[in-house]
Structures are given as C-alpha cells and as structure tokens.
Design a protein around this motif. Sequence first.
Motif, PDB file in Angstrom:
ATOM      1  N   MET A  26      -1.251  31.959  52.735  1.00  0.00           N
ATOM      2  CA  MET A  26       0.105  31.995  53.254  1.00  0.00           C
ATOM      3  C   MET A  26       0.492  33.410  53.696  1.00  0.00           C
ATOM      4  O   MET A  26       1.326  33.562  54.556  1.00  0.00           O
ATOM      5  N   LYS A  27      -0.127  34.414  53.109  1.00  0.00           N
ATOM      6  CA  LYS A  27       0.158  35.797  53.506  1.00  0.00           C
ATOM      7  C   LYS A  27      -0.683  36.218  54.698  1.00  0.00           C
ATOM      8  O   LYS A  27      -0.599  37.350  55.143  1.00  0.00           O
ATOM      9  N   LYS A  28      -1.534  35.326  55.175  1.00  0.00           N
ATOM     10  CA  LYS A  28      -2.386  35.537  56.347  1.00  0.00           C
ATOM     11  C   LYS A  28      -3.441  36.627  56.146  1.00  0.00           C
ATOM     12  O   LYS A  28      -3.925  37.212  57.096  1.00  0.00           O
ATOM     13  N   ASP A  29      -3.795  36.867  54.885  1.00  0.00           N
ATOM     14  CA  ASP A  29      -4.920  37.749  54.574  1.00  0.00           C
ATOM     15  C   ASP A  29      -6.118  36.836  54.337  1.00  0.00           C
ATOM     16  O   ASP A  29      -6.562  36.625  53.205  1.00  0.00           O
ATOM     17  N   ILE A  30      -6.625  36.291  55.429  1.00  0.00           N
ATOM     18  CA  ILE A  30      -7.611  35.222  55.357  1.00  0.00           C
ATOM     19  C   ILE A  30      -8.940  35.708  54.781  1.00  0.00           C
ATOM     20  O   ILE A  30      -9.574  35.005  53.989  1.00  0.00           O
ATOM     21  N   GLY A  31      -9.365  36.899  55.140  1.00  0.00           N
ATOM     22  CA  GLY A  31     -10.615  37.430  54.596  1.00  0.00           C
ATOM     23  C   GLY A  31     -10.580  37.502  53.076  1.00  0.00           C
ATOM     24  O   GLY A  31     -11.541  37.109  52.397  1.00  0.00           O
ATOM     25  N   LYS A  32      -9.475  37.972  52.560  1.00  0.00           N
ATOM     26  CA  LYS A  32      -9.311  38.067  51.104  1.00  0.00           C
ATOM     27  C   LYS A  32      -9.251  36.667  50.483  1.00  0.00           C
ATOM     28  O   LYS A  32      -9.828  36.432  49.414  1.00  0.00           O
ATOM     29  N   ALA A  33      -8.589  35.754  51.150  1.00  0.00           N
ATOM     30  CA  ALA A  33      -8.499  34.380  50.651  1.00  0.00           C
ATOM     31  C   ALA A  33      -9.884  33.739  50.578  1.00  0.00           C
ATOM     32  O   ALA A  33     -10.209  33.046  49.604  1.00  0.00           O
ATOM     33  N   ILE A  34     -10.695  33.948  51.603  1.00  0.00           N
ATOM     34  CA  ILE A  34     -12.055  33.399  51.605  1.00  0.00           C
ATOM     35  C   ILE A  34     -12.871  34.004  50.466  1.00  0.00           C
ATOM     36  O   ILE A  34     -13.554  33.285  49.725  1.00  0.00           O
ATOM     37  N   ALA A  35     -12.795  35.307  50.294  1.00  0.00           N
ATOM     38  CA  ALA A  35     -13.549  35.971  49.221  1.00  0.00           C
ATOM     39  C   ALA A  35     -13.137  35.438  47.849  1.00  0.00           C
ATOM     40  O   ALA A  35     -13.993  35.137  47.006  1.00  0.00           O
ATOM     41  N   HIS A  36     -11.833  35.296  47.640  1.00  0.00           N
ATOM     42  CA  HIS A  36     -11.360  34.768  46.357  1.00  0.00           C
ATOM     43  C   HIS A  36     -11.764  33.299  46.189  1.00  0.00           C
ATOM     44  O   HIS A  36     -12.123  32.878  45.084  1.00  0.00           O
ATOM     45  N   GLY A  37     -11.695  32.547  47.266  1.00  0.00           N
ATOM     46  CA  GLY A  37     -12.105  31.145  47.204  1.00  0.00           C
ATOM     47  C   GLY A  37     -13.573  30.996  46.859  1.00  0.00           C
ATOM     48  O   GLY A  37     -13.957  30.154  46.035  1.00  0.00           O
ATOM     49  N   GLU A  38     -14.414  31.813  47.486  1.00  0.00           N
ATOM     50  CA  GLU A  38     -15.853  31.771  47.194  1.00  0.00           C
ATOM     51  C   GLU A  38     -16.128  32.146  45.747  1.00  0.00           C
ATOM     52  O   GLU A  38     -16.971  31.534  45.080  1.00  0.00           O
ATOM     53  N   LYS A  39     -15.408  33.129  45.236  1.00  0.00           N
ATOM     54  CA  LYS A  39     -15.574  33.536  43.840  1.00  0.00           C
ATOM     55  C   LYS A  39     -15.115  32.418  42.905  1.00  0.00           C
ATOM     56  O   LYS A  39     -15.772  32.132  41.893  1.00  0.00           O
ATOM     57  N   ALA A  40     -14.023  31.765  43.232  1.00  0.00           N
ATOM     58  CA  ALA A  40     -13.523  30.661  42.405  1.00  0.00           C
ATOM     59  C   ALA A  40     -14.522  29.507  42.370  1.00  0.00           C
ATOM     60  O   ALA A  40     -14.755  28.914  41.320  1.00  0.00           O
ATOM     61  N   VAL A  41     -15.128  29.195  43.512  1.00  0.00           N
ATOM     62  CA  VAL A  41     -16.152  28.147  43.563  1.00  0.00           C
ATOM     63  C   VAL A  41     -17.337  28.537  42.684  1.00  0.00           C
ATOM     64  O   VAL A  41     -17.880  27.720  41.943  1.00  0.00           O
ATOM     65  N   GLU A  42     -17.720  29.811  42.752  1.00  0.00           N
ATOM     66  CA  GLU A  42     -18.836  30.299  41.935  1.00  0.00           C
ATOM     67  C   GLU A  42     -18.527  30.167  40.441  1.00  0.00           C
ATOM     68  O   GLU A  42     -19.389  29.776  39.651  1.00  0.00           O
ATOM     69  N   LEU A  43     -17.292  30.476  40.067  1.00  0.00           N
ATOM     70  CA  LEU A  43     -16.909  30.439  38.653  1.00  0.00           C
ATOM     71  C   LEU A  43     -16.658  29.024  38.133  1.00  0.00           C
ATOM     72  O   LEU A  43     -16.816  28.784  36.938  1.00  0.00           O
ATOM     73  N   ALA A  44     -16.247  28.115  39.013  1.00  0.00           N
ATOM     74  CA  ALA A  44     -15.900  26.755  38.579  1.00  0.00           C
ATOM     75  C   ALA A  44     -16.432  25.726  39.570  1.00  0.00           C
ATOM     76  O   ALA A  44     -15.666  25.040  40.246  1.00  0.00           O
ATOM     77  N   PRO A  45     -17.751  25.603  39.678  1.00  0.00           N
ATOM     78  CA  PRO A  45     -18.336  24.740  40.711  1.00  0.00           C
ATOM     79  C   PRO A  45     -18.075  23.246  40.532  1.00  0.00           C
ATOM     80  O   PRO A  45     -18.285  22.486  41.469  1.00  0.00           O
ATOM     81  N   SER A  46     -17.590  22.838  39.382  1.00  0.00           N
ATOM     82  CA  SER A  46     -17.297  21.411  39.185  1.00  0.00           C
ATOM     83  C   SER A  46     -15.802  21.121  39.269  1.00  0.00           C
ATOM     84  O   SER A  46     -15.366  19.993  39.045  1.00  0.00           O
ATOM     85  N   ASN A  47     -15.019  22.119  39.624  1.00  0.00           N
ATOM     86  CA  ASN A  47     -13.576  21.960  39.762  1.00  0.00           C
ATOM     87  C   ASN A  47     -13.248  21.746  41.242  1.00  0.00           C
ATOM     88  O   ASN A  47     -13.714  22.499  42.103  1.00  0.00           O
ATOM     89  N   SER A  48     -12.437  20.773  41.541  1.00  0.00           N
ATOM     90  CA  SER A  48     -12.127  20.451  42.937  1.00  0.00           C
ATOM     91  C   SER A  48     -11.218  21.467  43.623  1.00  0.00           C
ATOM     92  O   SER A  48     -11.326  21.691  44.829  1.00  0.00           O
ATOM     93  N   LEU A  49     -10.329  22.087  42.875  1.00  0.00           N
ATOM     94  CA  LEU A  49      -9.319  22.960  43.487  1.00  0.00           C
ATOM     95  C   LEU A  49      -9.909  24.160  44.239  1.00  0.00           C
ATOM     96  O   LEU A  49      -9.465  24.449  45.356  1.00  0.00           O
TER      97      LEU A  49
END
Length: 156
Positions: A1-24
């Motif tokens: 929502m803050k339009k810092d898309i690069g940072k959002a992608i990096a955080h999203g990738e890290k979240a997937v790495e940390l919780a690969p069985s979580n849908s969010l």
Amino acid sequence: MKKDIGKAIAHGEKAVELAPSNSLPYHVLGIALRQNGQYEEAISNHKKSIRLNPFCPIDYLNNLAWAYLASQQYEKATSTWNKALERNPDYFFAHLGLTAAHWLNGSEDEARQSAKHVLRINPNFTVSYWEKRFASKDKAFNKQIYGAMRKAGLPE
C-alpha cells in the motif's frame, strides 16, 4: 500500500521461507508481484495460497482474479470473481474487477451491469480516486483497466 514494492517482495519472499505451509505469505507476495508486473509469478503464489487454505478469505480470490486480469486471462478473471460473488453477492472488488474484465473481453453490456453494481454499493466511487490509490507499476495495464472502467460507465 505504501508502493515500496521491492521491499514488499523481499519481505514476502522471507515470509514464505519462514512459513512455507502458511497461506498468507504466498497471498501477500502474490499481491506485491502483481503490483510489480510479475503476473505469472503472482498467479502461481495466489494459487498456492488457495491450495494451502481451500476455505480462504474472499480477498485471496479477488487478488488471484486481478492477477489473471493483468495477464489478459479475462475468462479466468471473470470465473474467479464470480466465485467470490457466490460467497458475497455485494463484494465490491469483484464487481469493480468484472467491470474491467467484461469490457476488455468485449462483453460491454455485462461491463455496464457490473458498473451499476459498483455504484449501487459505493455511490461515491470515482475511477480517478481508485487510480491514485491502487495503480500498479505497469502503466499500460493501468491505462487499460481504468479506461475500460470509464468506458463501462464509471464516473471520472
């Protein structure tokens, strides 16, 4: 929502790495990827989020549909939004997306019907407000969908 898309992608990738069985995390990463114009990757992440949570929130379907729309898969976008409307016939975002999807798919009467639902649910809706708040980095996509919404009868 803050339009810092690069940072959002990096955080999203890290979240997937940390919780690969979580849908969010897949859902959130999918949103960021779509906003960055990476539509096929966004679709893949949204599908994964729904596989992990088959009773997912309606927002999961909505964001998958937006990714389909952005990748010009209009039938899939329409079908996915219709699934969302089965859950909630007044789901604003589905009617808004269907307005653009129907217009871009050549179903102008259906697009106008969807636009009427948008205005019934939110009589104060304007395309220009929406465009300022939710435009993606893909300028051609923005022009296409917001133009379609205007042509279907949504006010400036």
